[in-house]
Design a protein around this motif. Structure first.
Motif, PDB file in Angstrom:
ATOM      1  N   ALA A 108      -4.064  -4.867   6.441  1.00 53.91           N
ATOM      2  CA  ALA A 108      -4.128  -5.644   5.196  1.00 53.91           C
ATOM      3  C   ALA A 108      -2.764  -5.746   4.535  1.00 53.91           C
ATOM      4  O   ALA A 108      -1.977  -4.801   4.544  1.00 53.91           O
ATOM      5  CB  ALA A 108      -5.123  -5.002   4.227  1.00 53.91           C
ATOM      6  N   GLU A 109      -2.514  -6.909   3.964  1.00 50.38           N
ATOM      7  CA  GLU A 109      -1.312  -7.143   3.179  1.00 50.38           C
ATOM      8  C   GLU A 109      -1.671  -7.064   1.700  1.00 50.38           C
ATOM      9  O   GLU A 109      -2.858  -7.120   1.341  1.00 50.38           O
ATOM     10  CB  GLU A 109      -0.730  -8.512   3.536  1.00 50.38           C
ATOM     11  N   PRO A 110      -0.684  -6.954   0.807  1.00 51.28           N
ATOM     12  CA  PRO A 110      -0.985  -6.882  -0.627  1.00 51.28           C
ATOM     13  C   PRO A 110      -1.874  -8.043  -1.083  1.00 51.28           C
ATOM     14  O   PRO A 110      -1.681  -9.185  -0.671  1.00 51.28           O
ATOM     15  CB  PRO A 110       0.403  -6.962  -1.279  1.00 51.28           C
ATOM     16  N   GLY A 111      -2.868  -7.701  -1.882  1.00 49.36           N
ATOM     17  CA  GLY A 111      -3.768  -8.709  -2.436  1.00 49.36           C
ATOM     18  C   GLY A 111      -4.973  -9.027  -1.579  1.00 49.36           C
ATOM     19  O   GLY A 111      -5.828  -9.811  -1.982  1.00 49.36           O
ATOM     20  N   THR A 112      -5.084  -8.414  -0.385  1.00 47.05           N
ATOM     21  CA  THR A 112      -6.174  -8.792   0.516  1.00 47.05           C
ATOM     22  C   THR A 112      -7.270  -7.738   0.649  1.00 47.05           C
ATOM     23  O   THR A 112      -8.346  -8.041   1.151  1.00 47.05           O
ATOM     24  CB  THR A 112      -5.629  -9.099   1.926  1.00 47.05           C
ATOM     25  N   LEU A 113      -6.995  -6.503   0.203  1.00 47.24           N
ATOM     26  CA  LEU A 113      -7.970  -5.421   0.353  1.00 47.24           C
ATOM     27  C   LEU A 113      -8.080  -4.660  -0.964  1.00 47.24           C
ATOM     28  O   LEU A 113      -7.105  -4.092  -1.442  1.00 47.24           O
ATOM     29  CB  LEU A 113      -7.508  -4.473   1.470  1.00 47.24           C
ATOM     30  N   PHE A 114      -9.267  -4.679  -1.566  1.00 48.28           N
ATOM     31  CA  PHE A 114      -9.521  -3.940  -2.795  1.00 48.28           C
ATOM     32  C   PHE A 114     -10.001  -2.564  -2.368  1.00 48.28           C
ATOM     33  O   PHE A 114     -10.977  -2.449  -1.631  1.00 48.28           O
ATOM     34  CB  PHE A 114     -10.584  -4.669  -3.625  1.00 48.28           C
ATOM     35  N   GLU A 115      -9.325  -1.503  -2.813  1.00 47.32           N
ATOM     36  CA  GLU A 115      -9.604  -0.169  -2.293  1.00 47.32           C
ATOM     37  C   GLU A 115     -10.268   0.741  -3.321  1.00 47.32           C
ATOM     38  O   GLU A 115      -9.889   0.755  -4.486  1.00 47.32           O
ATOM     39  CB  GLU A 115      -8.307   0.501  -1.840  1.00 47.32           C
ATOM     40  N   LEU A 116     -11.225   1.510  -2.836  1.00 47.11           N
ATOM     41  CA  LEU A 116     -11.841   2.596  -3.593  1.00 47.11           C
ATOM     42  C   LEU A 116     -11.787   3.813  -2.687  1.00 47.11           C
ATOM     43  O   LEU A 116     -12.404   3.831  -1.622  1.00 47.11           O
ATOM     44  CB  LEU A 116     -13.287   2.266  -3.959  1.00 47.11           C
TER      45      LEU A 116
END
Length: 197
Positions: A51-59
């Motif tokens: 994933a690149e910045p802005g493509t994966l929301f992480e928890l």
């Protein structure tokens, strides 16, 4: 890797993205997925997914635990899931567990050895478990079962149930083997084994 390495990298970070890309990111985010993973330092979502910045929301939580749905609780985990699903409208949720997981091991042995960590034991729900020694120190089987449990918990969230029913959201269970680097996906049937992704 030392703290000083992190500082040096942070100082160079602004040069890793073009000014145009930084402005694009500043304008907002549209991630392709919510990645719910363990806090373990050996499990890096962007390295696993590319994933690149802005493509994966992480928890990231201890043991990739998804809390039971309780909308009146002050849970940052629940708030993150709610925001990802209802505001960001992510079309995919990945719950990623891993081998050699300390949290899953703690659940397996019912928290033995963690008496000085009451918050962690409460988070992991070890109080109601009987516990036994894992047959495999990498807790592969237990970790896979734990992933399935977290997916069942997610399906209990009303807004997730609604988006699943509307065909707007898909849930995925992934298992990352630290010692091999392989990623497996959870079966559609509860009695089947995980398969290579």
């Amino acid at each position: 890797m030392s703290f000083e390495h992190f500082v040096r990298h942070a100082r160079r970070h602004s040069s890793t993205l073009s000014a145009a890309r930084r402005q694009q990111l500043a304008a907002g985010q549209k991630p392709s997925a919510l990645f719910i993973g363990c806090s373990d330092s050996r499990v890096i979502p962007s390295q696993i997914t590319g994933a690149e910045p802005g493509t994966l929301f992480e928890l990231r939580t201890a043991g990739n635990v998804v809390p039971k749905y309780a909308p009146d609780s002050a849970s940052s985990e629940m708030a993150t899931i709610e925001y990802a699903v209802l505001v960001l409208r992510v079309p995919e949720i990945i719950v990623c567990g891993h081998s050699h997981c300390g949290a899953v091991t703690a659940r397996t042995v019912a928290g033995r050895g963690l008496e000085e960590l009451p918050a962690l034991c409460t988070w992991l729900g070890t109080g109601h478990l009987t516990g036994s020694e894992p047959e495999d120190p990498s807790v592969r089987s237990e970790s896979k079962g734990h992933i399935l449990e977290q997916l069942r918990t997610l399906r209990e969230y009303p807004f997730i149930r609604d988006r699943l029913s509307a065909g707007e959201l898909r849930l995925h269970g992934w298992f990352y083997e630290i010692d091999t680097g392989l990623v497996y996906t959870c079966p559609q049937a509860d009695d089947a084994d995980f398969l290579p992704l």
